[in-house]
Motif scaffolding. Structure first.
Motif, PDB file in Angstrom:
ATOM      1  N   THR A 152      41.897  31.640  29.291  1.00 18.51           N
ATOM      2  CA  THR A 152      42.583  30.442  29.773  1.00 18.51           C
ATOM      3  C   THR A 152      41.994  29.936  31.086  1.00 18.51           C
ATOM      4  OG1 THR A 152      44.199  31.861  30.895  1.00 18.51           O
ATOM      5  CG2 THR A 152      44.758  31.074  28.677  1.00 18.51           C
ATOM      6  N   SER A 153      40.942  30.584  31.582  1.00 14.13           N
ATOM      7  CA  SER A 153      40.394  30.238  32.893  1.00 14.13           C
ATOM      8  C   SER A 153      39.615  28.932  32.860  1.00 14.13           C
ATOM      9  CB  SER A 153      39.485  31.364  33.395  1.00 14.13           C
ATOM     10  OG  SER A 153      40.202  32.563  33.533  1.00 14.13           O
ATOM     11  N   ASP A 154      39.609  28.274  34.026  1.00 12.87           N
ATOM     12  CA  ASP A 154      38.774  27.089  34.215  1.00 12.87           C
ATOM     13  C   ASP A 154      37.324  27.545  34.267  1.00 12.87           C
ATOM     14  OD1 ASP A 154      37.550  24.778  34.969  1.00 12.87           O
ATOM     15  OD2 ASP A 154      38.646  24.517  36.841  1.00 12.87           O
ATOM     16  N   VAL A 155      36.454  26.931  33.477  1.00 14.99           N
ATOM     17  CA  VAL A 155      35.059  27.378  33.402  1.00 14.99           C
ATOM     18  C   VAL A 155      34.193  26.772  34.501  1.00 14.99           C
ATOM     19  CG1 VAL A 155      35.172  27.748  30.926  1.00 14.99           C
ATOM     20  CG2 VAL A 155      34.410  25.526  31.797  1.00 14.99           C
ATOM     21  N   SER A 156      34.731  25.858  35.290  1.00 16.67           N
ATOM     22  CA  SER A 156      33.931  25.223  36.335  1.00 16.67           C
ATOM     23  C   SER A 156      33.925  26.097  37.592  1.00 16.67           C
ATOM     24  CB  SER A 156      34.484  23.827  36.649  1.00 16.67           C
ATOM     25  OG  SER A 156      35.849  23.906  37.018  1.00 16.67           O
ATOM     26  N   VAL A 157      33.008  27.044  37.630  1.00 16.96           N
ATOM     27  CA  VAL A 157      32.907  27.978  38.754  1.00 16.96           C
ATOM     28  C   VAL A 157      32.322  27.255  39.965  1.00 16.96           C
ATOM     29  CG1 VAL A 157      31.864  30.120  39.582  1.00 16.96           C
ATOM     30  CG2 VAL A 157      32.670  29.953  37.218  1.00 16.96           C
ATOM     31  N   LEU A 158      33.014  27.359  41.100  1.00 14.84           N
ATOM     32  CA  LEU A 158      32.561  26.705  42.324  1.00 14.84           C
ATOM     33  C   LEU A 158      31.734  27.637  43.197  1.00 14.84           C
ATOM     34  CD1 LEU A 158      35.839  24.819  43.371  1.00 14.84           C
ATOM     35  CD2 LEU A 158      33.979  24.037  41.881  1.00 14.84           C
ATOM     36  N   ARG A 159      32.173  28.895  43.291  1.00 15.19           N
ATOM     37  CA  ARG A 159      31.447  29.826  44.150  1.00 15.19           C
ATOM     38  C   ARG A 159      31.679  31.265  43.710  1.00 15.19           C
ATOM     39  NH1 ARG A 159      34.569  32.530  47.940  1.00 15.19           N
ATOM     40  NH2 ARG A 159      36.675  31.689  48.320  1.00 15.19           N
ATOM     41  N   LEU A 160      30.808  32.143  44.194  1.00 14.84           N
ATOM     42  CA  LEU A 160      30.925  33.580  43.992  1.00 14.84           C
ATOM     43  C   LEU A 160      30.844  34.248  45.355  1.00 14.84           C
ATOM     44  CD1 LEU A 160      28.312  33.976  41.098  1.00 14.84           C
ATOM     45  CD2 LEU A 160      30.775  33.646  40.842  1.00 14.84           C
ATOM     46  N   SER A 161      31.666  35.287  45.554  1.00 16.50           N
ATOM     47  CA  SER A 161      31.643  36.018  46.817  1.00 16.50           C
ATOM     48  C   SER A 161      31.732  37.507  46.542  1.00 16.50           C
ATOM     49  CB  SER A 161      32.808  35.592  47.720  1.00 16.50           C
ATOM     50  OG  SER A 161      32.686  34.235  48.087  1.00 16.50           O
ATOM     51  N   SER A 162      30.913  38.267  47.252  1.00 17.11           N
ATOM     52  CA  SER A 162      30.906  39.713  47.094  1.00 17.11           C
ATOM     53  C   SER A 162      32.019  40.333  47.924  1.00 17.11           C
ATOM     54  CB  SER A 162      29.550  40.268  47.533  1.00 17.11           C
ATOM     55  OG  SER A 162      29.543  41.677  47.479  1.00 17.11           O
ATOM     56  N   ASP A 163      32.741  41.288  47.354  1.00 18.73           N
ATOM     57  CA  ASP A 163      33.814  41.998  48.054  1.00 18.73           C
ATOM     58  C   ASP A 163      33.754  43.461  47.630  1.00 18.73           C
ATOM     59  OD1 ASP A 163      36.050  42.840  49.380  1.00 18.73           O
ATOM     60  OD2 ASP A 163      37.488  41.788  48.112  1.00 18.73           O
ATOM     61  N   ASP A 164      33.005  44.232  48.397  1.00 14.01           N
ATOM     62  CA  ASP A 164      32.784  45.648  48.090  1.00 14.01           C
ATOM     63  C   ASP A 164      32.095  45.763  46.729  1.00 14.01           C
ATOM     64  OD1 ASP A 164      32.765  48.338  48.467  1.00 14.01           O
ATOM     65  OD2 ASP A 164      34.897  48.658  48.107  1.00 14.01           O
ATOM     66  N   HIS A 165      32.701  46.423  45.754  1.00  9.78           N
ATOM     67  CA  HIS A 165      32.094  46.567  44.426  1.00  9.78           C
ATOM     68  C   HIS A 165      32.570  45.475  43.462  1.00  9.78           C
ATOM     69  CE1 HIS A 165      30.308  50.364  45.541  1.00  9.78           C
ATOM     70  NE2 HIS A 165      31.498  50.848  45.901  1.00  9.78           N
ATOM     71  N   PHE A 166      33.219  44.468  43.989  1.00 12.73           N
ATOM     72  CA  PHE A 166      33.761  43.402  43.157  1.00 12.73           C
ATOM     73  C   PHE A 166      33.134  42.062  43.543  1.00 12.73           C
ATOM     74  CE2 PHE A 166      36.880  46.720  42.946  1.00 12.73           C
ATOM     75  CZ  PHE A 166      37.404  46.660  41.662  1.00 12.73           C
ATOM     76  N   VAL A 167      33.277  41.094  42.640  1.00  9.30           N
ATOM     77  CA  VAL A 167      32.864  39.725  42.908  1.00  9.30           C
ATOM     78  C   VAL A 167      34.061  38.818  42.687  1.00  9.30           C
ATOM     79  CG1 VAL A 167      31.476  37.781  42.059  1.00  9.30           C
ATOM     80  CG2 VAL A 167      30.426  40.017  42.338  1.00  9.30           C
ATOM     81  N   GLU A 168      34.314  37.964  43.663  1.00  6.84           N
ATOM     82  CA  GLU A 168      35.342  36.942  43.498  1.00  6.84           C
ATOM     83  C   GLU A 168      34.725  35.716  42.845  1.00  6.84           C
ATOM     84  OE1 GLU A 168      37.164  35.985  47.204  1.00  6.84           O
ATOM     85  OE2 GLU A 168      38.513  37.724  47.145  1.00  6.84           O
ATOM     86  N   VAL A 206      35.444  32.011  41.963  1.00  2.00           N
ATOM     87  CA  VAL A 206      36.383  30.968  42.384  1.00  2.00           C
ATOM     88  C   VAL A 206      36.106  29.684  41.617  1.00  2.00           C
ATOM     89  CG1 VAL A 206      37.261  29.621  44.319  1.00  2.00           C
ATOM     90  CG2 VAL A 206      36.523  31.994  44.676  1.00  2.00           C
ATOM     91  N   SER A 207      37.130  29.185  40.933  1.00  2.33           N
ATOM     92  CA  SER A 207      37.049  27.889  40.261  1.00  2.33           C
ATOM     93  C   SER A 207      37.956  26.919  40.998  1.00  2.33           C
ATOM     94  CB  SER A 207      37.474  28.003  38.793  1.00  2.33           C
ATOM     95  OG  SER A 207      38.869  28.229  38.695  1.00  2.33           O
TER      96      SER A 207
END
Length: 215
Positions: A123-139, A141-142
């Motif tokens: 159900t997520s919006d596919v228009s990804v605006l940015r990616l951010s690294s957070d330890d072993h994860f990636v945020e 953001v749409s």
């Protein structure tokens, strides 16, 4: 009136030769003109294809369909068929995502779904605006939501295939179409995105943003 089996080899030959010469004409045009406006590229490619293919079409028509003593279309008449059909095919292929890297449609209208989106809820919006690294994860953001997935930032960026963007910092990547402007605060530079997010720009990645005109 010719039967289907009489005409089939002729149309097979026309399709095969026109496809090969059409692709070759486009390759030559792109190598010559580079990333010019799609309409210019397609018009020049059509002109090259017309000059090269029309005599071949004339030969195929009289050699396989009409016969040397038959009455068939003139070379000029065949040109009137080749030009509009060629231009229509070149134009139509740019309207389909992934077929060509330059489209007649604005980027927002071309439905490109990167591989990374497959990791998100359906159900997520596919228009990804940015990616951010957070330890072993990636945020991820749409415009509507933020998702955390267990992945390295470098792998997440690789899975954003088909989407043009920039690494602005060792921990951040932004989509080109998401950038509105840049701001400077206390000697630090940020890019401001469509959703209002401010993403830092490090000295290492600043030159590519300057070259693109965002900083």
């Amino acid at each position: 009136m010719y039967s289907f089996w009489y005409r089939a080899p002729y149309w097979f030959g026309v399709t095969l030769v026109s496809t090969a010469l059409g692709q070759l004409s486009l390759i030559i045009t792109k190598a010559w003109l580079g990333r010019r406006h799609p309409l210019i590229v397609d018009t020049i490619a059509t002109a090259i294809l017309t000059v090269v293919f029309t005599p071949v079409l004339y030969g195929l028509t009289y050699g396989m369909l009409v016969g040397p003593s038959g009455q068939g279309p003139s070379l000029l008449k065949l040109v009137t068929y080749t030009v509009p059909i060629s231009l229509a095919v070149y134009t139509a292929r740019r309207l389909f995502p992934g077929v060509d890297d330059m489209s007649y449609l604005p980027n927002s209208a071309v439905s490109i779904v990167p591989r990374l989106v497959r990791r998100l809820p359906q159900t997520s919006d596919v228009s990804v605006l940015r990616l951010s690294s957070d330890d072993h994860f990636v945020e991820v953001v749409s415009a509507c939501a933020t998702h955390r997935i267990r992945l390295r930032l470098s792998d997440a960026i690789e899975e954003m295939d088909g989407i043009d963007g920039f690494s602005t910092h060792r921990s951040h990547w932004v989509a080109r179409d998401a950038i509105l402007r840049s701001e400077k605060e206390k000697g630090k530079i940020y890019v401001v995105l469509q959703n209002g997010d401010r993403v830092p720009v490090s000295r290492k990645y600043r030159p590519q943003l300057e070259e693109a005109g965002f900083v």
